[in-house]
Design a protein around this motif. Structure first.
Motif, PDB file in Angstrom:
ATOM      1  N   ASP A  27      29.777 -53.624 -98.792  1.00 63.26           N
ATOM      2  CA  ASP A  27      29.071 -54.589 -99.630  1.00 63.26           C
ATOM      3  C   ASP A  27      28.077 -53.922-100.586  1.00 63.26           C
ATOM      4  O   ASP A  27      27.414 -54.604-101.365  1.00 63.26           O
ATOM      5  N   ARG A  28      27.970 -52.593-100.527  1.00 66.35           N
ATOM      6  CA  ARG A  28      27.072 -51.874-101.427  1.00 66.35           C
ATOM      7  C   ARG A  28      27.842 -50.944-102.369  1.00 66.35           C
ATOM      8  O   ARG A  28      27.259 -50.052-102.986  1.00 66.35           O
ATOM      9  N   VAL A  29      29.146 -51.150-102.430  1.00 63.79           N
ATOM     10  CA  VAL A  29      29.991 -50.377-103.344  1.00 63.79           C
ATOM     11  C   VAL A  29      30.775 -51.359-104.207  1.00 63.79           C
ATOM     12  O   VAL A  29      31.466 -52.236-103.690  1.00 63.79           O
ATOM     13  N   LEU A  81      30.090 -48.102-108.764  1.00 63.81           N
ATOM     14  CA  LEU A  81      28.668 -48.432-108.725  1.00 63.81           C
ATOM     15  C   LEU A  81      28.221 -48.535-107.277  1.00 63.81           C
ATOM     16  O   LEU A  81      28.765 -49.325-106.497  1.00 63.81           O
ATOM     17  N   TYR A  82      27.223 -47.724-106.928  1.00 65.56           N
ATOM     18  CA  TYR A  82      26.657 -47.727-105.587  1.00 65.56           C
ATOM     19  C   TYR A  82      25.271 -48.365-105.633  1.00 65.56           C
ATOM     20  O   TYR A  82      24.433 -47.976-106.445  1.00 65.56           O
ATOM     21  N   LEU A  83      25.068 -49.351-104.747  1.00 65.44           N
ATOM     22  CA  LEU A  83      23.775 -50.027-104.654  1.00 65.44           C
ATOM     23  C   LEU A  83      22.920 -49.265-103.642  1.00 65.44           C
ATOM     24  O   LEU A  83      23.178 -49.305-102.440  1.00 65.44           O
ATOM     25  N   VAL A  84      21.937 -48.560-104.129  1.00 61.17           N
ATOM     26  CA  VAL A  84      21.155 -47.644-103.297  1.00 61.17           C
ATOM     27  C   VAL A  84      20.132 -48.408-102.461  1.00 61.17           C
ATOM     28  O   VAL A  84      19.417 -49.279-102.972  1.00 61.17           O
ATOM     29  N   ASP A  85      20.077 -48.067-101.182  1.00 61.30           N
ATOM     30  CA  ASP A  85      19.059 -48.603-100.277  1.00 61.30           C
ATOM     31  C   ASP A  85      18.039 -47.487-100.022  1.00 61.30           C
ATOM     32  O   ASP A  85      18.304 -46.572 -99.241  1.00 61.30           O
ATOM     33  N   PRO A  86      16.882 -47.538-100.686  1.00 62.10           N
ATOM     34  CA  PRO A  86      15.909 -46.447-100.548  1.00 62.10           C
ATOM     35  C   PRO A  86      15.438 -46.210 -99.123  1.00 62.10           C
ATOM     36  O   PRO A  86      15.021 -45.099 -98.791  1.00 62.10           O
ATOM     37  N   THR A  87      15.513 -47.239 -98.258  1.00 63.46           N
ATOM     38  CA  THR A  87      15.052 -47.063 -96.876  1.00 63.46           C
ATOM     39  C   THR A  87      15.969 -46.131 -96.099  1.00 63.46           C
ATOM     40  O   THR A  87      15.586 -45.633 -95.034  1.00 63.46           O
ATOM     41  N   GLN A  88      17.175 -45.877 -96.620  1.00 64.37           N
ATOM     42  CA  GLN A  88      18.123 -45.009 -95.940  1.00 64.37           C
ATOM     43  C   GLN A  88      18.120 -43.593 -96.506  1.00 64.37           C
ATOM     44  O   GLN A  88      18.956 -42.771 -96.128  1.00 64.37           O
ATOM     45  N   LEU A  89      17.187 -43.323 -97.413  1.00 65.79           N
ATOM     46  CA  LEU A  89      17.152 -42.014 -98.070  1.00 65.79           C
ATOM     47  C   LEU A  89      15.798 -41.348 -97.888  1.00 65.79           C
ATOM     48  O   LEU A  89      14.767 -42.028 -97.799  1.00 65.79           O
TER      49      LEU A  89
END
Length: 214
Positions: free
Chosen positions: A97-99, A107-115
């Protein structure tokens, strides 16, 4: 339009301006910025397309959507750079659901909490300082940047002139930290005689000011 919407628009402008630096210089390894897109429908995010230098084929570009909000605060343009570098460090698995895709690009929807954001480098700090001096907001800035030189030990030598002093004056600075305060103080610091040396080893200036511990 609400104040929050204005802030998002202004931040998208600032992100686009900062990322111009990475069209020709790689953002990380071989990845260059090939596009900066304001997220559609007024979404509080920015989309950045990365690929090889000079690449224009959408199928060979990868786009990342970076949310600009961080809790009650907004991210800075430098935070966006740090997150873009982070997505290219190590292996990242994106749930389905983030691709997605946009304009022929993945397009990748970045989740900053995972980086884990990549650290701001000395060159990043130096580029920020040089950009502020080379493109001042004032029409007639109190000091003008005439040149610069990266030095050993992470130092940056600035070559400037000023209405307050004749000729070219050099200043050694340690990029990083309170850049805004340094920029504001530069006009007066350049004339503080106790900080100066004759700069005998540097033929490009009249004298040298040591601001490394300022």
């Amino acid at each position: 339009m609400s104040e929050d919407e204005h802030e998002i628009e202004d931040l998208q402008v600032e992100v686009a301006a900062l990322l111009l630096d990475y069209v020709y210089a790689p953002l990380l390894e071989d990845q260059h910025v090939r596009g900066v897109l304001p997220a559609p429908s007024g979404a509080p995010a920015v989309r950045v397309a990365l690929g090889d230098g000079g690449e224009c084929d959408p199928a060979r570009l990868t786009a990342y959507e970076i949310p600009l909000g961080s809790g009650v605060e907004l991210r800075t343009p430098h935070d966006v750079v740090a997150l873009l570098r982070a997505v290219h460090t190590g292996t990242h698995i994106y749930p389905s659901d983030r691709v997605t895709s946009v304009m022929g690009m993945d397009l990748y929807l970045v989740d900053p909490t995972q980086l884990k954001e990549a650290p701001f480098t000395t060159d990043d700090w130096a580029a920020t300082l040089l950009r502020c001096l080379a493109r001042p907001s004032e029409e007639q800035p109190p000091v003008r940047l005439r040149g610069f030189l990266f030095r050993e030990g992470g130092l940056l030598r600035l070559y400037m002139d000023s209405d307050e002093a004749s000729g070219v004056i050099a200043a050694d600075v340690q990029p990083g930290g309170a850049l805004t305060a340094l920029l504001a103080a530069l006009p007066s610091l350049l004339g503080e005689e106790w900080r100066t040396s004759d700069g005998a080893d540097d033929p490009h200036c009249r004298y040298l000011v040591d601001l490394t511990r300022w």
